[in-house]
Enzyme design. Structure first.
Site, mmCIF file in Angstrom:
data_model
loop_
_atom_site.group_PDB
_atom_site.id
_atom_site.type_symbol
_atom_site.label_atom_id
_atom_site.label_comp_id
_atom_site.label_asym_id
_atom_site.label_seq_id
_atom_site.Cartn_x
_atom_site.Cartn_y
_atom_site.Cartn_z
ATOM 1 N N TYR A 48 -10.718 -18.722 0.708
ATOM 2 C CA TYR A 48 -10.595 -20.183 0.758
ATOM 3 C C TYR A 48 -9.127 -20.570 0.722
ATOM 4 O O TYR A 48 -8.324 -19.939 0.021
ATOM 5 C CB TYR A 48 -11.330 -20.800 -0.436
ATOM 6 N N ASP A 62 -1.263 -33.246 -5.223
ATOM 7 C CA ASP A 62 -2.372 -33.212 -4.270
ATOM 8 C C ASP A 62 -2.843 -34.634 -3.987
ATOM 9 O O ASP A 62 -3.919 -35.063 -4.410
ATOM 10 C CB ASP A 62 -3.507 -32.365 -4.849
ATOM 11 N N ASP A 89 -9.451 -26.288 3.459
ATOM 12 C CA ASP A 89 -9.516 -27.666 2.980
ATOM 13 C C ASP A 89 -8.687 -28.546 3.922
ATOM 14 O O ASP A 89 -7.469 -28.442 3.968
ATOM 15 C CB ASP A 89 -8.948 -27.706 1.558
ATOM 16 N N ASP A 91 -8.748 -31.888 3.789
ATOM 17 C CA ASP A 91 -8.644 -33.215 3.163
ATOM 18 C C ASP A 91 -9.512 -34.232 3.911
ATOM 19 O O ASP A 91 -10.668 -33.996 4.146
ATOM 20 C CB ASP A 91 -7.186 -33.659 3.084
ATOM 21 N N HIS A 116 -13.455 -28.063 5.687
ATOM 22 C CA HIS A 116 -14.223 -29.186 5.145
ATOM 23 C C HIS A 116 -13.391 -30.450 5.212
ATOM 24 O O HIS A 116 -12.175 -30.434 5.057
ATOM 25 C CB HIS A 116 -14.764 -28.910 3.736
ATOM 26 N N GLU A 118 -13.482 -34.591 3.892
ATOM 27 C CA GLU A 118 -14.070 -35.329 2.782
ATOM 28 C C GLU A 118 -14.156 -36.823 3.055
ATOM 29 O O GLU A 118 -13.598 -37.329 4.038
ATOM 30 C CB GLU A 118 -13.268 -35.071 1.504
ATOM 31 N N CYS A 126 -7.282 -35.240 -6.297
ATOM 32 C CA CYS A 126 -8.165 -34.168 -6.743
ATOM 33 C C CYS A 126 -9.543 -34.727 -7.062
ATOM 34 O O CYS A 126 -9.678 -35.778 -7.702
ATOM 35 C CB CYS A 126 -7.575 -33.491 -7.982
ATOM 36 N N ARG A 161 -17.572 -32.650 2.749
ATOM 37 C CA ARG A 161 -17.415 -32.837 1.305
ATOM 38 C C ARG A 161 -17.639 -34.305 0.955
ATOM 39 O O ARG A 161 -17.129 -35.199 1.637
ATOM 40 C CB ARG A 161 -16.008 -32.414 0.876
ATOM 41 N N GLU A 191 -19.008 -32.432 -4.540
ATOM 42 C CA GLU A 191 -17.918 -32.307 -5.505
ATOM 43 C C GLU A 191 -18.262 -32.912 -6.856
ATOM 44 O O GLU A 191 -18.921 -33.953 -6.950
ATOM 45 C CB GLU A 191 -16.664 -32.978 -4.935
ATOM 46 N N ASN A 213 -17.878 -26.025 -6.131
ATOM 47 C CA ASN A 213 -16.465 -25.846 -6.462
ATOM 48 C C ASN A 213 -16.341 -25.489 -7.940
ATOM 49 O O ASN A 213 -16.565 -26.331 -8.808
ATOM 50 C CB ASN A 213 -15.702 -27.134 -6.158
#
Length: 302
Positions: A48, A62, A89, A91, A116, A118, A126, A161, A191, A213
């Protein structure tokens, strides 16, 4: 020697095949190519690449400051040195649906197996922090549809996500997840589930695999792989764990070096020269070109 012994398309096909099975697929997060190779050596099913790790590696929080170019570059570096599928990821997809489509194709070209995207608003944060905001369902669906429509390799995995659990509650998460599956998502990344029963409930409610996760210091307990498998979860990521371990060890070592002027007390905790050379396959390079690996480690300490 050099890079992966298999092609990106073969990795994607293998990932799809594994996802169709019954086993839990374990994806520790790599913070650089060498750690990605280490993940493979220890027998995990995938690697990942975390947005939080990449931003932290650049000295940034982040909050959506990294660019597609930065993410694709690091992802390509990691993907090319491992035979495992790499999940990235992405985002919020780095913009509107057209940007999401470009993100998919750029990451396909980077050699990864999937990404992924989101449903947070920008600037994202986060998923285990307070103060998140999510977009409306129609916007989230457009992002996923754009990702699905843009892929050229049908085996490229699109993971949706959703961060709705921390904003609107569990029932809203199930509704949002079902809409994302209807939009074409291959996997749902739910999540910040509150407990194991919520993982069980969302796995039962969806006609699609669920990703969990297991990040330290977050809102979810750190469930074992056996617990997650029994709950119906199909993929588990440990996104920041290796970076946290490495940085914690580095911090303690630097503190000791400053205090005592030597790292002798922690040499036994270090990767040895022989272990490093084995991991990067010096011998393989030597077989290809004898002028590369024409030395001996005899006489080296430890």
């Amino acid at each position: 020697m050099l890079y992966s012994s298999t092609t990106p398309s073969a990795k994607r096909a293998a990932f799809r095949q594994a996802l169709a099975g019954a086993d839990l697929l374990r994806f520790p997060g790599a913070f650089n190519p060498l750690s990605g190779r280490l993940v493979q050596r220890h027998g995990f099913e995938g690697v990942y690449v975390s947005g939080a790790v990449l931003s932290a590696d650049l000295g940034l929080p982040d909050v959506g400051l990294t660019t597609l170019t930065e993410v694709a570059g690091r992802s390509a570096q990691i993907a090319r040195v491992t035979d495992l599928p790499v999940l990235v990821d992405a985002d919020t997809g780095f913009g509107e649906p057209l940007n999401v489509a470009r993100t998919v194709q750029v990451l396909e070209d980077a050699g990864v197996a999937g990404l992924h995207v989101e449903d947070q608003v920008n600037p994202k944060r986060c998923g285990h922090l307070e103060g998140k905001q999510v977009v409306d369902e129609a916007t989230a669906v457009r992002r996923v549809r754009a990702a699905v429509d843009a892929r050229r390799d049908p085996d490229f995995l699109v993971v949706a996500r959703t961060d709705v659990r921390g904003v609107e509650g569990f029932d809203a998460t199930v509704r949002r997840a079902k809409a994302l599956v209807d939009a074409g998502a291959d996997v749902v990344f739910a999540e910040a589930m509150a407990d194991l029963s919520e993982f069980e409930a969302i796995c039962s409610a969806l006609d699609a695999p669920v990703l969990a996760n297991m990040t330290e210091f977050g809102r979810s307990d750190l469930f074992t792989h056996e617990q997650l498998r029994d709950a119906g979860v199909r993929i588990v990521i440990h996104p920041v764990s290796l970076l946290r371990l490495a940085m914690g060890a580095a911090d303690r070592a630097l503190s000791g070096l400053g205090a005592s002027g030597t790292l002798e007390p922690v040499v036994d905790e270090m990767q040895t020269r022989a272990e490093l050379y084995d991991l990067v396959d010096y011998a393989g390079y030597g077989e290809f070109d004898s002028s590369v690996y024409d030395f001996s480690l005899e006489g080296n300490r430890g």
